[in-house]
Scaffold this active site. Sequence first.
Site: not given
Length: 325
Positions: A11, A17-18, A45, A50, A211, A216, A266, A273
């Site tokens: 739900g 987009i994240g 995310d 990381y 990715s 790249s 950036t 994005n």
Amino acid sequence: MAASCVLLHTGQKMPLIGLGTWKSEPGQVKAAVKYALSVGYRHIDCAAIYGNEPEIGEALKEDVGPGKAVPREELFVTSKLWNTKHHPEDVEPALRKTLADLQLEYLDLYLMHWPYAFERGDNPFPKNADGTICYDSTHYKETWKALEALVAKGLVQALGLSNFNSRQIDDILSVASVRPAVLQVECHPYLAQNELIAHCQARGLEVTAYSPLGSSDRAWRDPDEPVLLEEPVVLALAEKYGRSPAQILLRWQVQRKVICIPKSITPSRILQNIKVFDFTFSPEEMKQLNALNKNWRYIVPMLTVDGKRVPRDAGHPLYPFNDPY
């Protein structure tokens, strides 16, 4: 502009987009998260491995919550359980560390980062004398049961998988009382993942593409590998629509209802994005992008053994990428 969402079987609404945070350096990621929130991102995310969750937490503390720019219930935060924390006793402490670092009371989504376990402990990449990884025998089905307990405690709203293949997903489904809601895998036009996406959608899982621009900026890039952002079809569509190549790749995914988590620090790119909801490809253009698929995988963890670069985990019985999908 809030990004469009998909509806999870729980739900929850998950924005298409994240902001990805893999390879975002501490010292840069806080500003990136704050900027992303300011321009309408509502999905971040993260992952313990990381190494930047404490800094993301600083951004969330400043901008998310009562009386702040973003109400907590409007934000979708994902994190991931690392391979050294698969033992059932280690799962809740690992999550609690992530929650403390992110300064959150709960996660919207918690993923098992990889299907196989590394040796328990605080070294994230435990190695044998010959440089290969020390594995642990904990099976992902045991780990899943421990993850389910986190949902019962209200610490996590949904569970999911990352880097699992179709057989492994079905294996989890066979034991799950809390069904996985999301699979996160590498996905872009060179690795379209059509069969895997169909497999997931038939079983009530949504798919997140990591990715999505072809990664790249990886340290182990092969100089001869194809560059997705320079693909002629992508460049032609970018020119036609007056968009960047990155926006073309992201639009292709969201039009397939695949969630994307492009990483950027950036501001101009972070903004670009998320601006992929105000144009639409024709079926013919979608076909042209679909035709780029060559099952090309950029993200294969590598090790140097005897001076040679080799896939780090390919010999492990639970390695996901030996199956067709």
